[in-house]
Design an enzyme around this catalytic site. Structure first.
Site, PDB file in Angstrom:
ATOM      1  N   CYS A   1      12.944  11.997   6.640  1.00 64.19           N
ATOM      2  CA  CYS A   1      13.042  11.600   8.053  1.00 64.19           C
ATOM      3  C   CYS A   1      14.406  12.010   8.590  1.00 64.19           C
ATOM      4  CB  CYS A   1      12.944  10.089   8.212  1.00 64.19           C
ATOM      5  SG  CYS A   1      11.538   9.388   7.441  1.00 64.19           S
TER       6      CYS A   1
ATOM      7  N   GLU B   1       8.751  17.245  15.037  1.00 65.28           N
ATOM      8  CA  GLU B   1       9.098  17.078  13.621  1.00 65.28           C
ATOM      9  C   GLU B   1       8.187  17.964  12.769  1.00 65.28           C
ATOM     10  OE1 GLU B   1       8.350  13.248  11.612  1.00 65.28           O
ATOM     11  OE2 GLU B   1      10.399  13.419  10.846  1.00 65.28           O
TER      12      GLU B   1
ATOM     13  N   GLU C   1       9.565   2.629  11.042  1.00 63.90           N
ATOM     14  CA  GLU C   1      10.522   3.728  10.867  1.00 63.90           C
ATOM     15  C   GLU C   1       9.725   5.013  10.994  1.00 63.90           C
ATOM     16  OE1 GLU C   1      13.624   3.882  10.776  1.00 63.90           O
ATOM     17  OE2 GLU C   1      13.926   1.730  10.675  1.00 63.90           O
TER      18      GLU C   1
ATOM     19  N   LYS D   1       0.855  -1.192   0.000  1.00 69.20           N
ATOM     20  CA  LYS D   1       0.000   0.000   0.000  1.00 69.20           C
ATOM     21  C   LYS D   1       0.891   1.242   0.000  1.00 69.20           C
ATOM     22  CE  LYS D   1      -1.599   3.146   2.783  1.00 69.20           C
ATOM     23  NZ  LYS D   1      -1.778   4.253   1.866  1.00 69.20           N
TER      24      LYS D   1
HETATM   25  C1  UN1 Z   1      13.727   9.001   4.658  1.00 68.48           C
HETATM   26  O1  UN1 Z   1      13.760  10.207   4.719  1.00 68.48           O
HETATM   27  O2  UN1 Z   1      12.755   8.393   5.156  1.00 68.48           O
HETATM   28  O3  UN1 Z   1      19.535   8.896   4.251  1.00 68.48           O
HETATM   29  C2  UN1 Z   1      14.724   8.167   3.972  1.00 68.48           C
HETATM   30  C3  UN1 Z   1      18.796   9.487   3.468  1.00 68.48           C
HETATM   31  C4  UN1 Z   1      18.128   8.713   2.354  1.00 68.48           C
HETATM   32  C5  UN1 Z   1      16.926   8.012   2.862  1.00 68.48           C
HETATM   33  C6  UN1 Z   1      15.965   8.889   3.592  1.00 68.48           C
HETATM   34  N1  UN1 Z   1      19.067   7.774   1.797  1.00 68.48           N
HETATM   35  O4  UN1 Z   1      18.583  10.680   3.578  1.00 68.48           O
END
Ligand code: UN1
Length: 502
Positions: A290, A392, A256, A174
């Site tokens: 993230c 965040e 995550e 999904k």
């Molecule tokens: C994300 O933002 O969920 O390390 C992944 C990084 C990328 C992956 C980010 N290779 O910024």
């Protein structure tokens, strides 16, 4: 206008709802990309049944052959890299160089998974009894529900789906509602590779794609007893619910979640390098990673000088459609994401009473008015207790804090509920090693930006960033497989462990 479909049991088909949602370019909302199914629980349950049926056969395909499928997937992605990346920029906004990086991360993950098909090493250990052998193997788990975000619409699905497949599992995928087209492309590629490698032994239902909302499709993953594991990347609030309900049902769950990553700059650092890094970390992907740098912790001796350097450069960043040449920063992914960013800017100004240095508003000049653009924004005089220093934001907003020592900088860095990525710029080798030891994060960079993890290394965070699993590299294979211990007794008699020898 194209109407896209779900992929269930080897067939492209409409949702039973007959309803669709539209997908538009966030840099130009006049650009309609297509319509995607708003799926129902019946669609999900059908896909899960197909995956359950396919599991019976797929788990028996030798792992090296399963790896061969991923090799072909990587080859096709490489061949189509520019086209996939162009469409990804159109769909979610980040600049073309970055979507090419996103596609490349998928290619790297495919080739890693392909080679893992010839490893998936087990371990063996001596038996405590004579004429007896102890072995252990990785075995597949079953059917997985894969729920992915919009900010890495290619890389993150591949991090999850490829190792799941190589281990012998089947999946229902999904994707985020904001990036269904990239998901559609990925599933087409996987199916093409399956057909090429398996030929007449093709198994329908190994990978299924169900578009739709988390409220319907995601919830159905939690309810359906035939989903054995769920891998989710997204918000902490949703992650907690998946963990709670999935845990109650004994589903294996990998999460995550959020980040509030910081870059520290000490007074002995190479400031030009630190400057390039923070611009990249804070405003690359419009801050929607993230791993984005959302806090900058400056040593007081270089604070004013560095902030001036940063402001000058940030003011020159060019906003625009990411497929146009010379553009540095794309739009926010959606109107509501831009509103969240703007709400946080108001919190920074009114509740936190931080000082706005640059940005702090929508960007609406000329063509920018057609998209969800927001000016790169920097706050100074931020203290660790402020909401803009703790929560965040997921947008182009950087909070600058001041420190007087290495210890204080690390305390500030550690002072949020999250622990994904982190960075320190220093030329003092002792300080660098202390930072590696004391920073609470799953990823620490020395003299590098907080973004840019490599596909073959463990990826994930501590504290509220996740539930202890890691994606990427060798570590992810622990999530997608179970261990089976096997004892082979060739003594010809009943030998009792713990009893006969002691
Ligand atoms: C994300 O933002 O969920 O390390 C992944 C990084 C990328 C992956 C980010 N290779 O910024």
């Amino acid at each position: 206008m194209e109407y896209f479909k779900n992929f269930i049991n080897g067939e492209w088909k409409d949702s039973k709802s007959g309803k669709h949602t539209e997908n538009r370019n966030p840099a130009n909302t006049e650009d309609l990309i297509g319509y995607f199914p708003a799926s129902t629980k019946d669609d999900v349950n059908e896909a899960v049944s197909a995956a359950r049926e396919a599991f019976k056969k797929w788990r028996l395909v030798p792992a090296p052959k399963r790896g061969d499928v991923l090799k072909v997937v990587g080859d096709i992605m490489l061949q189509r890299k520019d086209e996939i990346s162009f469409e990804m920029t159109r769909e979610m906004g980040k600049v073309f160089a970055e979507t090419k990086g996103d596609t490349q991360e998928g290619i790297d993950t495919a080739y890693y998974a392909a080679s893992e098909g010839r490893r998936l090493f087990g371990l063996n250990a001596p038996s405590e009894l004579p004429n007896k052998m102890n072995l252990s193997f990785r075995i597949p788990i079953g059917v997985g529900g894969i729920i992915t975000p919009w900010n890495f619409p290619m890389a993150i699905p591949t991090w999850k789906i490829f190792p799941a497949l190589v281990c012998g599992n089947t999946v229902v995928f999904k994707p985020a509602e904001l990036t269904p087209k990239t998901a559609n492309t990925l599933v087409h590629i996987i199916d093409e590779a399956m057909k090429e490698v398996l030929g007449k032994d093709y198994i329908p239902g190994v990978v299924n794609l169900v578009h739709g909302s988390g409220r319907v499709v995601g919830e159905c993953f939690l309810e359906n007893k035939n989903i054995d594991f769920i891998s989710f990347t997204g918000s902490t609030a949703v992650g907690k619910r998946i963990n709670e309900v999935g845990g109650r049902e004994l589903k294996r769950v990998s999460l995550e979640l959020g980040g509030k990553n910081a870059q520290i700059v000490m007074d002995d650092a190479n400031l030009d390098l630190a400057l390039d890094a923070v611009l990249w970390g804070a405003f690359g992907t419009t801050g929607q990673r993230c791993t984005a740098t959302s806090r900058l912790i400056l040593h007081k001796n270089i604070h004013d000088k560095f902030l001036k350097m940063l402001t000058d450069r940030a003011a020159k960043l060019k906003l625009g459609y990411g497929n146009d040449k010379g553009v540095d920063v794309g739009p926010c992914v959606s109107e509501s994401q831009r509103e969240t960013v703007n709400d946080y800017v108001k919190i920074g100004l009114n509740e936190d009473k931080a000082t706005l240095v640059i940005g702090g508003d929508y960007a609406k000049d000329g063509n920018l008015a057609k998209g969800w653009f927001y000016k790169p924004t920097i706050f100074k005089d931020v203290t660790p207790d402020m909401r803009i220093a703790k929560e965040e934001i997921f947008g182009p907003v950087l909070a600058v804090l001041k420190c007087s020592s290495l210890e204080e900088s690390i305390d500030i860095l550690n002072g949020t509920e999250y622990g994904l990525s982190s960075s320190i710029f220093t030329n003092n080798v002792n300080d660098a090693f202390k930072a590696v030891r004391d920073i609470q994060a799953g990823i620490t960079y020395i003299n590098g930006a907080t973004i840019g993890a490599e596909a073959h290394m463990p990826f994930g965070g501590v504290k509220a960033t996740g539930n202890g699993h890691r994606e990427g590299g060798w570590t992810v294979y622990d999530f997608y497989s179970e261990w089976k211990a096997v004892y082979i007794d060739y003594s010809g008699k009943l030998q009792r462990a713990q009893i006969d020898n002691y």
